[in-house]
Design a protein around this motif. Structure first.
Motif, PDB file in Angstrom:
ATOM      1  N   SER A  25      74.317  15.159  92.142  1.00 38.20           N
ATOM      2  CA  SER A  25      74.255  13.889  91.446  1.00 38.20           C
ATOM      3  C   SER A  25      73.901  14.121  89.991  1.00 38.20           C
ATOM      4  CB  SER A  25      73.207  12.985  92.088  1.00 38.20           C
ATOM      5  OG  SER A  25      71.911  13.540  91.913  1.00 38.20           O
ATOM      6  N   GLY A  26      74.087  13.104  89.186  1.00 40.00           N
ATOM      7  CA  GLY A  26      73.693  13.184  87.796  1.00 40.00           C
ATOM      8  C   GLY A  26      74.848  13.530  86.872  1.00 40.00           C
ATOM      9  N   ARG A  27      74.607  13.338  85.597  1.00 41.77           N
ATOM     10  CA  ARG A  27      75.655  13.528  84.606  1.00 41.77           C
ATOM     11  C   ARG A  27      75.565  14.863  83.890  1.00 41.77           C
ATOM     12  NH1 ARG A  27      75.227   7.642  81.539  1.00 41.77           N
ATOM     13  NH2 ARG A  27      75.515   6.346  83.386  1.00 41.77           N
ATOM     14  N   THR A  28      74.575  15.651  84.240  1.00 46.24           N
ATOM     15  CA  THR A  28      74.347  16.886  83.493  1.00 46.24           C
ATOM     16  C   THR A  28      74.638  18.131  84.314  1.00 46.24           C
ATOM     17  OG1 THR A  28      72.018  16.758  84.111  1.00 46.24           O
ATOM     18  CG2 THR A  28      72.640  15.819  81.985  1.00 46.24           C
ATOM     19  N   PHE A  29      75.500  18.006  85.292  1.00 45.14           N
ATOM     20  CA  PHE A  29      75.797  19.140  86.165  1.00 45.14           C
ATOM     21  C   PHE A  29      76.245  20.351  85.364  1.00 45.14           C
ATOM     22  CE2 PHE A  29      76.987  21.319  89.931  1.00 45.14           C
ATOM     23  CZ  PHE A  29      78.202  21.941  89.688  1.00 45.14           C
ATOM     24  N   GLU A  46      66.802  34.248 100.895  1.00 48.87           N
ATOM     25  CA  GLU A  46      67.303  35.293 100.014  1.00 48.87           C
ATOM     26  C   GLU A  46      68.457  34.778  99.163  1.00 48.87           C
ATOM     27  OE1 GLU A  46      68.881  38.603 102.217  1.00 48.87           O
ATOM     28  OE2 GLU A  46      70.466  37.421 103.150  1.00 48.87           O
ATOM     29  N   PHE A  47      68.580  35.382  98.011  1.00 47.52           N
ATOM     30  CA  PHE A  47      69.654  35.066  97.078  1.00 47.52           C
ATOM     31  C   PHE A  47      70.980  35.555  97.636  1.00 47.52           C
ATOM     32  CE2 PHE A  47      71.677  34.405  93.067  1.00 47.52           C
ATOM     33  CZ  PHE A  47      72.481  35.515  92.825  1.00 47.52           C
ATOM     34  N   VAL A  48      72.005  34.716  97.522  1.00 45.56           N
ATOM     35  CA  VAL A  48      73.354  35.081  97.942  1.00 45.56           C
ATOM     36  C   VAL A  48      74.263  35.279  96.730  1.00 45.56           C
ATOM     37  CG1 VAL A  48      75.401  34.366  99.239  1.00 45.56           C
ATOM     38  CG2 VAL A  48      73.107  33.872 100.139  1.00 45.56           C
ATOM     39  N   VAL A  49      74.321  34.253  95.885  1.00 39.77           N
ATOM     40  CA  VAL A  49      75.196  34.314  94.725  1.00 39.77           C
ATOM     41  C   VAL A  49      74.776  33.258  93.724  1.00 39.77           C
ATOM     42  CG1 VAL A  49      76.879  32.799  95.831  1.00 39.77           C
ATOM     43  CG2 VAL A  49      77.616  34.257  93.951  1.00 39.77           C
ATOM     44  N   GLY A  50      75.015  33.559  92.445  1.00 37.36           N
ATOM     45  CA  GLY A  50      74.757  32.595  91.395  1.00 37.36           C
ATOM     46  C   GLY A  50      75.954  32.502  90.464  1.00 37.36           C
ATOM     47  N   ILE A  51      76.059  31.363  89.780  1.00 34.98           N
ATOM     48  CA  ILE A  51      77.145  31.154  88.823  1.00 34.98           C
ATOM     49  C   ILE A  51      76.564  30.477  87.595  1.00 34.98           C
ATOM     50  CG2 ILE A  51      77.816  28.920  89.827  1.00 34.98           C
ATOM     51  CD1 ILE A  51      80.761  29.727  89.219  1.00 34.98           C
ATOM     52  N   SER A  52      77.042  30.908  86.442  1.00 32.83           N
ATOM     53  CA  SER A  52      76.555  30.346  85.193  1.00 32.83           C
ATOM     54  C   SER A  52      77.039  28.914  85.011  1.00 32.83           C
ATOM     55  CB  SER A  52      77.037  31.202  84.028  1.00 32.83           C
ATOM     56  OG  SER A  52      78.455  31.187  83.960  1.00 32.83           O
ATOM     57  N   ARG A  53      76.443  28.219  84.078  1.00 29.07           N
ATOM     58  CA  ARG A  53      76.836  26.819  83.912  1.00 29.07           C
ATOM     59  C   ARG A  53      78.254  26.686  83.397  1.00 29.07           C
ATOM     60  NH1 ARG A  53      75.772  24.566  78.674  1.00 29.07           N
ATOM     61  NH2 ARG A  53      74.652  25.954  77.262  1.00 29.07           N
ATOM     62  N   SER A  54      78.733  27.691  82.719  1.00 24.12           N
ATOM     63  CA  SER A  54      80.123  27.659  82.250  1.00 24.12           C
ATOM     64  C   SER A  54      81.098  28.074  83.347  1.00 24.12           C
ATOM     65  CB  SER A  54      80.288  28.603  81.056  1.00 24.12           C
ATOM     66  OG  SER A  54      80.119  29.947  81.463  1.00 24.12           O
ATOM     67  N   GLY A  55      80.590  28.735  84.367  1.00 20.97           N
ATOM     68  CA  GLY A  55      81.450  29.236  85.428  1.00 20.97           C
ATOM     69  C   GLY A  55      82.069  30.584  85.136  1.00 20.97           C
ATOM     70  N   THR A  56      81.759  31.145  83.983  1.00 23.47           N
ATOM     71  CA  THR A  56      82.404  32.399  83.583  1.00 23.47           C
ATOM     72  C   THR A  56      81.693  33.643  84.108  1.00 23.47           C
ATOM     73  OG1 THR A  56      81.160  32.394  81.516  1.00 23.47           O
ATOM     74  CG2 THR A  56      83.346  31.382  81.495  1.00 23.47           C
ATOM     75  N   SER A  57      80.446  33.477  84.537  1.00 18.66           N
ATOM     76  CA  SER A  57      79.680  34.627  85.031  1.00 18.66           C
ATOM     77  C   SER A  57      79.169  34.352  86.435  1.00 18.66           C
ATOM     78  CB  SER A  57      78.492  34.917  84.109  1.00 18.66           C
ATOM     79  OG  SER A  57      78.918  35.209  82.805  1.00 18.66           O
ATOM     80  N   THR A  58      79.199  35.397  87.244  1.00 16.60           N
ATOM     81  CA  THR A  58      78.695  35.306  88.610  1.00 16.60           C
ATOM     82  C   THR A  58      77.890  36.555  88.942  1.00 16.60           C
ATOM     83  OG1 THR A  58      80.719  36.271  89.504  1.00 16.60           O
ATOM     84  CG2 THR A  58      80.598  33.865  89.444  1.00 16.60           C
ATOM     85  N   ASN A  59      77.059  36.430  89.958  1.00 17.71           N
ATOM     86  CA  ASN A  59      76.252  37.552  90.421  1.00 17.71           C
ATOM     87  C   ASN A  59      76.122  37.432  91.933  1.00 17.71           C
ATOM     88  OD1 ASN A  59      74.449  39.624  90.811  1.00 17.71           O
ATOM     89  ND2 ASN A  59      72.751  38.671  89.735  1.00 17.71           N
ATOM     90  N   TYR A  60      76.570  38.455  92.648  1.00 13.95           N
ATOM     91  CA  TYR A  60      76.568  38.423  94.109  1.00 13.95           C
ATOM     92  C   TYR A  60      75.557  39.422  94.670  1.00 13.95           C
ATOM     93  CZ  TYR A  60      81.016  35.911  93.880  1.00 13.95           C
ATOM     94  OH  TYR A  60      81.999  34.981  93.640  1.00 13.95           O
ATOM     95  N   ASP A  73      83.220  23.199  89.880  1.00 13.29           N
ATOM     96  CA  ASP A  73      84.094  22.240  89.225  1.00 13.29           C
ATOM     97  C   ASP A  73      83.185  21.273  88.482  1.00 13.29           C
ATOM     98  OD1 ASP A  73      85.775  20.170  88.464  1.00 13.29           O
ATOM     99  OD2 ASP A  73      86.999  20.317  90.259  1.00 13.29           O
ATOM    100  N   ASN A  74      83.052  21.480  87.186  1.00 13.64           N
ATOM    101  CA  ASN A  74      82.128  20.651  86.413  1.00 13.64           C
ATOM    102  C   ASN A  74      82.599  19.205  86.289  1.00 13.64           C
ATOM    103  OD1 ASN A  74      80.347  22.761  86.107  1.00 13.64           O
ATOM    104  ND2 ASN A  74      80.986  23.261  84.026  1.00 13.64           N
ATOM    105  N   ALA A  75      83.877  18.985  86.473  1.00 17.87           N
ATOM    106  CA  ALA A  75      84.399  17.617  86.419  1.00 17.87           C
ATOM    107  C   ALA A  75      84.029  16.837  87.675  1.00 17.87           C
ATOM    108  CB  ALA A  75      85.901  17.635  86.231  1.00 17.87           C
ATOM    109  N   LYS A  76      83.866  17.562  88.778  1.00 16.14           N
ATOM    110  CA  LYS A  76      83.544  16.909  90.051  1.00 16.14           C
ATOM    111  C   LYS A  76      82.098  17.114  90.478  1.00 16.14           C
ATOM    112  CE  LYS A  76      88.273  17.201  91.831  1.00 16.14           C
ATOM    113  NZ  LYS A  76      89.150  17.681  92.936  1.00 16.14           N
ATOM    114  N   ASN A  77      81.328  17.787  89.638  1.00 12.72           N
ATOM    115  CA  ASN A  77      79.911  18.036  89.951  1.00 12.72           C
ATOM    116  C   ASN A  77      79.730  18.756  91.279  1.00 12.72           C
ATOM    117  OD1 ASN A  77      79.471  16.633  87.620  1.00 12.72           O
ATOM    118  ND2 ASN A  77      78.126  15.090  88.500  1.00 12.72           N
TER     119      ASN A  77
END
Length: 128
Positions: A25-29, A46-60, A73-77
């Motif tokens: 929820s929210g407008r700042t996803f 435990e940590f599984v995976v992360g993604i940056s706010r831009s979606g360009t970086s990931t860490n598994y 999908d930042n358009a769909k939150n």
């Protein structure tokens, strides 16, 4: 208050696939770094995976590299987790999390304590 709702869990046979989704929820996803964590019975989360706010970086996590894929999908939150080649040891409750701190667009957050908001979790059970 940010709300995260996971969906898509269930029972799957070993070698199968499951796709999890997390609606936020929210407008700042687009300002949140997002992550997936899991907690198996009797074990710590435990940590599984992360993604940056831009979606360009990931860490598994090493245990899921090459099998799991995170996307957002930042358009769909929403943030998704495609899980392939599942193993019985992937059985756990999977949690979506959002880090609302001021982050660079490419920053991935892998530390549980740095996440601000959490979903209720969705169960994934992999049978052998």
């Amino acid at each position: 208050q940010v709300q995260l709702v996971e969906s898509g869990g269930g029972l799957v046979q070993a070698g199968g696939s499951v796709r999890l989704s997390c609606a936020t929820s929210g407008r700042t996803f687009s300002t949140y770094a997002m992550g997936w964590f899991r907690q198996a019975p009797g074990k710590e989360r435990e940590f599984v995976v992360g993604i940056s706010r831009s979606g360009t970086s990931t860490n598994y996590a090493d245990s899921v590299k090459g099998r799991f894929t995170i996307s957002r999908d930042n358009a769909k939150n929403t943030v998704n987790l495609q899980m392939n080649s599942l193993k019985p040891e992937d059985t756990a409750v999977y949690f979506c999390a959002a880090a609302a701190k001021r982050l660079l667009p490419s920053t991935v957050v892998a530390t549980e304590g740095l996440y601000d908001y959490w979903g209720q979790g969705t169960q994934v059970t992999v049978s052998s």
